[in-house]
Design a protein around this motif. Structure first.
Motif, PDB file in Angstrom:
ATOM      1  N   GLU A 193      -1.513   0.201  -0.175  1.00 54.15           N
ATOM      2  CA  GLU A 193      -2.691   1.054  -0.311  1.00 54.15           C
ATOM      3  C   GLU A 193      -2.796   1.695  -1.690  1.00 54.15           C
ATOM      4  N   LEU A 194      -1.725   1.618  -2.476  1.00 54.14           N
ATOM      5  CA  LEU A 194      -1.750   2.221  -3.816  1.00 54.14           C
ATOM      6  C   LEU A 194      -1.818   1.187  -4.943  1.00 54.14           C
ATOM      7  N   ARG A 195      -1.789  -0.079  -4.601  1.00 54.35           N
ATOM      8  CA  ARG A 195      -1.787  -1.109  -5.649  1.00 54.35           C
ATOM      9  C   ARG A 195      -3.085  -1.098  -6.445  1.00 54.35           C
ATOM     10  N   ALA A 196      -4.216  -1.029  -5.764  1.00 53.06           N
ATOM     11  CA  ALA A 196      -5.496  -0.999  -6.479  1.00 53.06           C
ATOM     12  C   ALA A 196      -5.646   0.274  -7.309  1.00 53.06           C
ATOM     13  N   PRO A 197      -5.315   1.462  -6.763  1.00 49.39           N
ATOM     14  CA  PRO A 197      -5.374   2.675  -7.594  1.00 49.39           C
ATOM     15  C   PRO A 197      -4.445   2.617  -8.807  1.00 49.39           C
ATOM     16  N   PHE A 198      -3.207   2.129  -8.620  1.00 49.82           N
ATOM     17  CA  PHE A 198      -2.278   2.011  -9.747  1.00 49.82           C
ATOM     18  C   PHE A 198      -2.856   1.077 -10.812  1.00 49.82           C
ATOM     19  N   ALA A 199      -3.418  -0.043 -10.369  1.00 49.26           N
ATOM     20  CA  ALA A 199      -3.991  -1.000 -11.316  1.00 49.26           C
ATOM     21  C   ALA A 199      -5.162  -0.379 -12.072  1.00 49.26           C
TER      22      ALA A 199
ATOM     23  N   MET B 244      -5.364  -7.283 -15.331  1.00 51.02           N
ATOM     24  CA  MET B 244      -4.891  -6.616 -16.538  1.00 51.02           C
ATOM     25  C   MET B 244      -3.504  -6.031 -16.324  1.00 51.02           C
ATOM     26  N   ALA B 245      -3.293  -5.400 -15.182  1.00 53.50           N
ATOM     27  CA  ALA B 245      -2.000  -4.782 -14.894  1.00 53.50           C
ATOM     28  C   ALA B 245      -0.901  -5.827 -14.763  1.00 53.50           C
ATOM     29  N   LEU B 246      -1.243  -7.006 -14.299  1.00 56.51           N
ATOM     30  CA  LEU B 246      -0.241  -8.049 -14.097  1.00 56.51           C
ATOM     31  C   LEU B 246       0.034  -8.844 -15.365  1.00 56.51           C
ATOM     32  N   GLU B 247      -0.965  -8.950 -16.254  1.00 54.31           N
ATOM     33  CA  GLU B 247      -0.837  -9.844 -17.401  1.00 54.31           C
ATOM     34  C   GLU B 247      -0.247  -9.176 -18.635  1.00 54.31           C
ATOM     35  N   HIS B 248      -0.441  -7.877 -18.806  1.00 58.96           N
ATOM     36  CA  HIS B 248       0.064  -7.206 -20.000  1.00 58.96           C
ATOM     37  C   HIS B 248       1.565  -6.967 -19.898  1.00 58.96           C
ATOM     38  N   TYR B 249       2.254  -7.151 -21.034  1.00 59.53           N
ATOM     39  CA  TYR B 249       3.680  -6.864 -21.057  1.00 59.53           C
ATOM     40  C   TYR B 249       3.904  -5.361 -21.111  1.00 59.53           C
TER      41      TYR B 249
ATOM     42  N   ILE C 147      -1.078  11.809 -13.024  1.00 61.87           N
ATOM     43  CA  ILE C 147      -1.982  11.026 -12.170  1.00 61.87           C
ATOM     44  C   ILE C 147      -1.181  10.318 -11.079  1.00 61.87           C
ATOM     45  N   VAL C 148      -0.049   9.730 -11.464  1.00 60.37           N
ATOM     46  CA  VAL C 148       0.797   9.037 -10.485  1.00 60.37           C
ATOM     47  C   VAL C 148       1.261  10.001  -9.397  1.00 60.37           C
ATOM     48  N   LEU C 149       1.681  11.196  -9.793  1.00 55.62           N
ATOM     49  CA  LEU C 149       2.117  12.172  -8.790  1.00 55.62           C
ATOM     50  C   LEU C 149       0.981  12.527  -7.835  1.00 55.62           C
ATOM     51  N   GLU C 150      -0.219  12.685  -8.360  1.00 57.89           N
ATOM     52  CA  GLU C 150      -1.358  12.982  -7.478  1.00 57.89           C
ATOM     53  C   GLU C 150      -1.598  11.837  -6.509  1.00 57.89           C
ATOM     54  N   LEU C 151      -1.471  10.602  -6.978  1.00 55.98           N
ATOM     55  CA  LEU C 151      -1.639   9.457  -6.086  1.00 55.98           C
ATOM     56  C   LEU C 151      -0.557   9.443  -5.002  1.00 55.98           C
ATOM     57  N   LEU C 152       0.614   9.989  -5.334  1.00 60.01           N
ATOM     58  CA  LEU C 152       1.703  10.064  -4.354  1.00 60.01           C
ATOM     59  C   LEU C 152       1.632  11.325  -3.505  1.00 60.01           C
ATOM     60  N   GLY C 153       0.611  12.151  -3.765  1.00 58.09           N
ATOM     61  CA  GLY C 153       0.379  13.322  -2.930  1.00 58.09           C
ATOM     62  C   GLY C 153       1.057  14.587  -3.367  1.00 58.09           C
ATOM     63  N   SER C 154       1.481  14.688  -4.626  1.00 56.10           N
ATOM     64  CA  SER C 154       2.197  15.883  -5.078  1.00 56.10           C
ATOM     65  C   SER C 154       1.513  16.525  -6.283  1.00 56.10           C
TER      66      SER C 154
ATOM     67  N   PRO D 167       7.382  -3.808 -14.753  1.00 57.44           N
ATOM     68  CA  PRO D 167       6.125  -4.125 -14.080  1.00 57.44           C
ATOM     69  C   PRO D 167       5.424  -2.885 -13.544  1.00 57.44           C
ATOM     70  N   VAL D 168       4.142  -2.757 -13.860  1.00 53.40           N
ATOM     71  CA  VAL D 168       3.356  -1.634 -13.361  1.00 53.40           C
ATOM     72  C   VAL D 168       3.149  -1.764 -11.861  1.00 53.40           C
ATOM     73  N   LEU D 169       2.941  -2.992 -11.418  1.00 53.82           N
ATOM     74  CA  LEU D 169       2.727  -3.243  -9.988  1.00 53.82           C
ATOM     75  C   LEU D 169       3.943  -3.953  -9.409  1.00 53.82           C
ATOM     76  N   SER D 170       5.059  -3.272  -9.373  1.00 53.96           N
ATOM     77  CA  SER D 170       6.250  -3.853  -8.769  1.00 53.96           C
ATOM     78  C   SER D 170       6.047  -3.972  -7.263  1.00 53.96           C
ATOM     79  N   ARG D 171       6.936  -4.684  -6.616  1.00 49.43           N
ATOM     80  CA  ARG D 171       6.815  -4.919  -5.168  1.00 49.43           C
ATOM     81  C   ARG D 171       6.978  -3.632  -4.352  1.00 49.43           C
ATOM     82  N   PHE D 172       7.452  -2.571  -5.009  1.00 52.36           N
ATOM     83  CA  PHE D 172       7.683  -1.317  -4.297  1.00 52.36           C
ATOM     84  C   PHE D 172       6.432  -0.462  -4.171  1.00 52.36           C
ATOM     85  N   VAL D 173       5.395  -0.759  -4.947  1.00 47.82           N
ATOM     86  CA  VAL D 173       4.160   0.010  -4.839  1.00 47.82           C
ATOM     87  C   VAL D 173       3.503  -0.316  -3.503  1.00 47.82           C
ATOM     88  N   PRO D 174       3.285   0.688  -2.648  1.00 47.52           N
ATOM     89  CA  PRO D 174       2.673   0.423  -1.338  1.00 47.52           C
ATOM     90  C   PRO D 174       1.318  -0.259  -1.480  1.00 47.52           C
TER      91      PRO D 174
END
Length: 297
Positions: free
Chosen positions: A19-25, A1-6, A141-148, A10-17
């Protein structure tokens, strides 16, 4: 879903570590499903409200680890569907594994419920209140995933997320009005520039509409730039993720300004070449930061 929706970026760019790709998705999928339920074209508001109620019940059941059978039961009703059970399972796992706050997820559902009860905004302040419910929770939510959970970081994130939501509204003014009978442009701003709702239903914007849109874009740009310092508080790879959100929002504002003639006929999008250029520039910035850290710079 994260990859197919416009999306604007990109929600899952190559910069997302990794270990965080599944949580971001999972977070994206939850927000996407919530929006889709509340925004389904051709479905009466009362049915969308009922679908959102069942979605909220299913979320609470999954969070309480009451089991898949009860999740499916919560989804029974008019739709008879439990197709979104995998999304609920993924987001519940993400919440548990990363110790995320539940309130932002609940607020996203609340925002969509409230969206069923109004389709126009009188003032800019009312629109900002709506963004505080529909957009800002995602950044938190994103900040919490990044630890802040730093207050200053949260404030900067709120400014960026509100700016992104407004940019999303402005890029589809005609489309939202034509297909969903929703208008996010505050009526006080329309009155200020002498714009009527019928002016926004035309194929091409007149001079007054162009001036109005310029004002909307300028004000939104200030919000995005307010949070531009936020990435500097994070490690280079995390900073790249945050910076791309802001730069993606600014890119769509640039496109709106450059292509105002098309604004009322369809949705303005960031061209693929522009998106690739932004990604490449962040790749170079990350490489330079990595080289500098390794060499004591």
């Amino acid at each position: 879903m994260a990859l197919e929706h416009y999306e604007n970026f990109p929600v899952l760019s190559r910069f997302v570590p990794a270990e965080l790709r599944a949580p971001f998705a999972a977070v994206y999928a939850f927000a996407r499903v919530t929006d889709d339920i509340g925004d389904e074209i051709g479905v009466p508001p009362e049915r969308r409200l009922e679908a959102l109620r069942r979605w909220e019940v299913a979320f609470e059941v999954e969070i309480l680890e009451a089991g898949e059978s009860r999740t499916e039961e919560a989804w029974r009703g008019d739709s008879g569907s439990s197709d979104h059970a995998p999304v609920l399972a993924a987001v519940a796992r993400t919440i548990r594994e990363h110790g995320l706050s539940l309130e932002p997820f609940r607020t996203l559902i609340l925002a969509n419920r409230m969206d069923q009860l109004r389709s126009r905004y009188e003032t800019y302040a009312e629109l900002l209140d709506s963004c505080a419910l529909s957009a800002n929770p995602v950044g938190r939510i994103v900040l919490e995933l990044l630890g802040s959970r730093d207050d200053a970081h949260l404030a900067a994130s709120d400014a960026v997320c509100t700016g992104l939501q407004l940019a999303n509204h402005w890029q589809g003014i005609g489309e939202d009005l034509r297909w969903r009978d929703r208008l996010y442009v505050p009526r006080e701003d329309m009155a200020r520039f002498g714009v009527r709702e019928d002016d926004l239903r035309r194929d091409r914007p007149g001079r007054a509409v162009r001036r109005l849109v310029g004002h909307l874009v300028d004000r939104t740009r200030v919000l995005l730039e307010t949070g531009s310092a936020l990435p500097g508080a994070f490690a280079p790879r995390h900073a790249a993720v945050l910076r791309l959100f802001t730069r993606g929002g600014l890119a769509i504002l640039d496109e709106i300004e450059a292509r105002q003639a098309d604004l009322l006929r369809g949705r303005i999008r960031v061209p693929r070449r522009r998106a690739l250029w932004l990604l490449a520039s962040e790749e170079l910035r990350l490489a330079a930061a990595t080289w500098s850290r390794r060499n004591g710079g």
